[in-house]
Design a protein around this motif. Structure first.
Motif, PDB file in Angstrom:
ATOM      1  N   GLU A  91       0.923  -1.147   0.092  1.00  0.00           N
ATOM      2  CA  GLU A  91       0.116  -0.014   0.073  1.00  0.00           C
ATOM      3  C   GLU A  91       0.980   1.197   0.025  1.00  0.00           C
ATOM      4  O   GLU A  91       0.445   2.085  -0.530  1.00  0.00           O
ATOM      5  N   ILE A  92       1.984   1.214   0.612  1.00  0.00           N
ATOM      6  CA  ILE A  92       2.919   2.398   0.787  1.00  0.00           C
ATOM      7  C   ILE A  92       3.302   2.818  -0.782  1.00  0.00           C
ATOM      8  O   ILE A  92       3.435   4.042  -1.138  1.00  0.00           O
ATOM      9  N   SER A  93       3.707   1.829  -1.579  1.00  0.00           N
ATOM     10  CA  SER A  93       4.077   1.960  -2.668  1.00  0.00           C
ATOM     11  C   SER A  93       3.152   2.457  -3.589  1.00  0.00           C
ATOM     12  O   SER A  93       3.135   3.556  -4.369  1.00  0.00           O
ATOM     13  N   TYR A  94       1.944   1.901  -3.505  1.00  0.00           N
ATOM     14  CA  TYR A  94       0.724   2.302  -4.426  1.00  0.00           C
ATOM     15  C   TYR A  94       0.274   3.665  -4.203  1.00  0.00           C
ATOM     16  O   TYR A  94       0.089   4.497  -4.888  1.00  0.00           O
ATOM     17  N   LYS A  95       0.194   4.056  -2.816  1.00  0.00           N
ATOM     18  CA  LYS A  95      -0.622   5.096  -2.433  1.00  0.00           C
ATOM     19  C   LYS A  95       0.515   6.453  -2.697  1.00  0.00           C
ATOM     20  O   LYS A  95       0.048   7.444  -3.037  1.00  0.00           O
ATOM     21  N   TYR A  96       1.813   6.208  -2.388  1.00  0.00           N
ATOM     22  CA  TYR A  96       2.407   7.198  -2.364  1.00  0.00           C
ATOM     23  C   TYR A  96       3.682   7.277  -3.723  1.00  0.00           C
ATOM     24  O   TYR A  96       4.621   8.052  -3.943  1.00  0.00           O
ATOM     25  N   LYS A  97       3.121   6.209  -4.795  1.00  0.00           N
ATOM     26  CA  LYS A  97       3.654   6.309  -6.005  1.00  0.00           C
ATOM     27  C   LYS A  97       5.202   6.015  -5.803  1.00  0.00           C
ATOM     28  O   LYS A  97       6.246   6.525  -6.536  1.00  0.00           O
ATOM     29  N   VAL A  98       5.686   5.182  -4.994  1.00  0.00           N
ATOM     30  CA  VAL A  98       7.170   4.772  -4.830  1.00  0.00           C
ATOM     31  C   VAL A  98       7.425   3.499  -5.622  1.00  0.00           C
ATOM     32  O   VAL A  98       6.864   2.448  -5.433  1.00  0.00           O
ATOM     33  N   LYS A  99       8.396   3.548  -6.584  1.00  0.00           N
ATOM     34  CA  LYS A  99       8.414   2.439  -7.533  1.00  0.00           C
ATOM     35  C   LYS A  99       9.197   1.231  -6.716  1.00  0.00           C
ATOM     36  O   LYS A  99       9.654   1.508  -5.464  1.00  0.00           O
ATOM     37  N   ILE A 100       9.067   0.123  -7.125  1.00  0.00           N
ATOM     38  CA  ILE A 100       9.340  -1.262  -6.556  1.00  0.00           C
ATOM     39  C   ILE A 100      10.480  -1.881  -7.246  1.00  0.00           C
ATOM     40  O   ILE A 100      10.338  -1.881  -8.493  1.00  0.00           O
ATOM     41  N   LEU A 101      11.365  -2.414  -6.513  1.00  0.00           N
ATOM     42  CA  LEU A 101      12.508  -3.390  -7.083  1.00  0.00           C
ATOM     43  C   LEU A 101      12.209  -4.631  -6.673  1.00  0.00           C
ATOM     44  O   LEU A 101      12.677  -5.112  -5.436  1.00  0.00           O
ATOM     45  N   PRO A 102      11.696  -5.343  -7.208  1.00  0.00           N
ATOM     46  CA  PRO A 102      11.422  -6.668  -7.035  1.00  0.00           C
ATOM     47  C   PRO A 102      12.754  -7.698  -7.012  1.00  0.00           C
ATOM     48  O   PRO A 102      13.837  -7.701  -7.787  1.00  0.00           O
ATOM     49  N   VAL A 103      12.945  -8.542  -6.157  1.00  0.00           N
ATOM     50  CA  VAL A 103      14.182  -9.333  -5.714  1.00  0.00           C
ATOM     51  C   VAL A 103      13.617 -10.735  -5.586  1.00  0.00           C
ATOM     52  O   VAL A 103      12.760 -10.951  -4.677  1.00  0.00           O
ATOM     53  N   SER A 104      14.157 -11.686  -6.111  1.00  0.00           N
ATOM     54  CA  SER A 104      14.094 -13.083  -6.015  1.00  0.00           C
ATOM     55  C   SER A 104      15.063 -13.944  -5.269  1.00  0.00           C
ATOM     56  O   SER A 104      16.251 -13.519  -5.931  1.00  0.00           O
ATOM     57  N   ILE A 105      14.825 -14.574  -4.340  1.00  0.00           N
ATOM     58  CA  ILE A 105      15.974 -15.364  -3.584  1.00  0.00           C
ATOM     59  C   ILE A 105      15.804 -16.872  -3.556  1.00  0.00           C
ATOM     60  O   ILE A 105      14.354 -17.304  -3.689  1.00  0.00           O
ATOM     61  N   TRP A 106      16.685 -17.569  -3.889  1.00  0.00           N
ATOM     62  CA  TRP A 106      16.514 -19.023  -3.759  1.00  0.00           C
ATOM     63  C   TRP A 106      17.890 -19.677  -3.027  1.00  0.00           C
ATOM     64  O   TRP A 106      18.940 -19.325  -3.372  1.00  0.00           O
ATOM     65  N   GLY A 107      17.443 -20.534  -2.093  1.00  0.00           N
ATOM     66  CA  GLY A 107      18.601 -21.316  -1.599  1.00  0.00           C
ATOM     67  C   GLY A 107      18.946 -20.960  -0.088  1.00  0.00           C
ATOM     68  O   GLY A 107      19.518 -21.886   0.450  1.00  0.00           O
ATOM     69  N   ALA A 108      18.513 -19.622   0.271  1.00  0.00           N
ATOM     70  CA  ALA A 108      18.607 -19.303   1.768  1.00  0.00           C
ATOM     71  C   ALA A 108      18.172 -20.118   2.432  1.00  0.00           C
ATOM     72  O   ALA A 108      18.586 -20.276   3.750  1.00  0.00           O
ATOM     73  N   HIS A 109      16.947 -20.819   2.291  1.00  0.00           N
ATOM     74  CA  HIS A 109      16.132 -21.612   3.261  1.00  0.00           C
ATOM     75  C   HIS A 109      16.973 -23.026   3.332  1.00  0.00           C
ATOM     76  O   HIS A 109      16.609 -23.660   4.397  1.00  0.00           O
ATOM     77  N   GLU A 110      17.642 -23.217   2.464  1.00  0.00           N
ATOM     78  CA  GLU A 110      18.629 -24.600   2.639  1.00  0.00           C
ATOM     79  C   GLU A 110      19.821 -24.214   3.354  1.00  0.00           C
ATOM     80  O   GLU A 110      20.412 -25.071   4.079  1.00  0.00           O
TER      81      GLU A 110
END
Length: 253
Positions: free
Chosen positions: A175-194
């Motif tokens: 909601e913070i991003s959408y309401k205040y129009k702050v861009k999002i940098l998506p990050v995918s993580i794999w392996g940390a759970h192992e």
């Protein structure tokens, strides 16, 4: 025998973390203080740079290989880092390989020696859970700091995934991003759970993979829900890509 080795490996990490955060951290902050007598902006850049270095060194000292795909944007405007959550190691991972981000953390963390120093320098905002009024005030502070150029990290799943799968994003988590129009940098993580599974204190020496995606502009969406689902799908596709790279590494080893 393997469990004994993992135990001492974990002990080595914990001792090293304490030495760095408390002792070396105190030295870094003292040097930062001295620099700040002449230039406060330079002082902050120095301390934050040291925190970023620690994020990377934590994995190098553990002998954990981190594979990074994509690059963080070279832009002046601000953004929220939004990632899937697999392990407690996600935090130094993001700090070291994506950006020295601030956190929206529990107020209790502000009482932990060493940790509270770095939270302060990163610009983190501490929330008193259960206190609606103070939480609302804290979120206003987050928005102000975003406008001042501070990056924040969000884990919209709200908890760590036990098996690495992407959990549903919490309602209104972006909601913070959408309401205040702050861009999002998506990050995918794999392996940390192992490496450090949920509900475990034992660290295992396995590779971690991270993919930094393109920025997402909230102005392109008609609702927070639409934005949330899009970002979640981007992260899911990234995790699938990283899983494939992990399988390739195993087959070639």
């Amino acid at each position: 025998m393997r469990k004994i080795g993992s135990f001492f490996y974990t002990l080595y990490f914990l001792i090293g973390a304490v030495i760095y955060i408390v002792f070396y951290g105190a030295i870094v902050l003292f040097i930062g203080f001295l620099i700040g007598l002449f230039n406060k902006n330079l002082s902050r850049r120095f301390v934050v740079g040291q925190i970023e270095t620690f994020g990377r060194m934590a994995f190098k000292l553990l002998g954990i290989k981190v594979y990074v795909y994509g690059e963080k944007p070279e832009i002046g405007e601000n953004y929220l880092v939004v990632a899937n959550h697999q392990s407690a190691l996600d935090i130094p991972l993001i700090i070291g390989y994506v950006a020295p981000v601030a956190f929206i953390a529990k107020k209790e963390l502000g009482k932990v020696p060493g940790i509270n120093w770095f939270l302060k320098y990163l610009g983190s905002v501490l929330i008193e859970r259960g206190n609606i009024r103070k939480t609302a005030m804290a979120l206003k502070e987050v928005v102000k700091k975003l406008n001042d150029g501070v990056h924040f990290i969000l884990f919209p799943e709200g908890t760590r995934s036990p098996d690495g799968s992407i959990l549903p994003f919490k309602n209104r988590s972006l909601e913070i991003s959408y309401k205040y129009k702050v861009k999002i940098l998506p990050v995918s993580i794999w392996g940390a759970h192992e490496v450090l599974p949920k509900k475990s204190l034992i660290i295992r020496r396995k590779p971690i993979y991270i993919k930094i995606h393109e920025l997402v502009d909230p102005n392109q969406f008609d609702s927070e829900e639409e934005l949330r689902e899009y970002v979640r799908n981007v992260i899911i596709e990234g995790v699938k890509f990283l899983e494939g790279r992990n399988l390739n590494e195993k087959s070639n080893s």
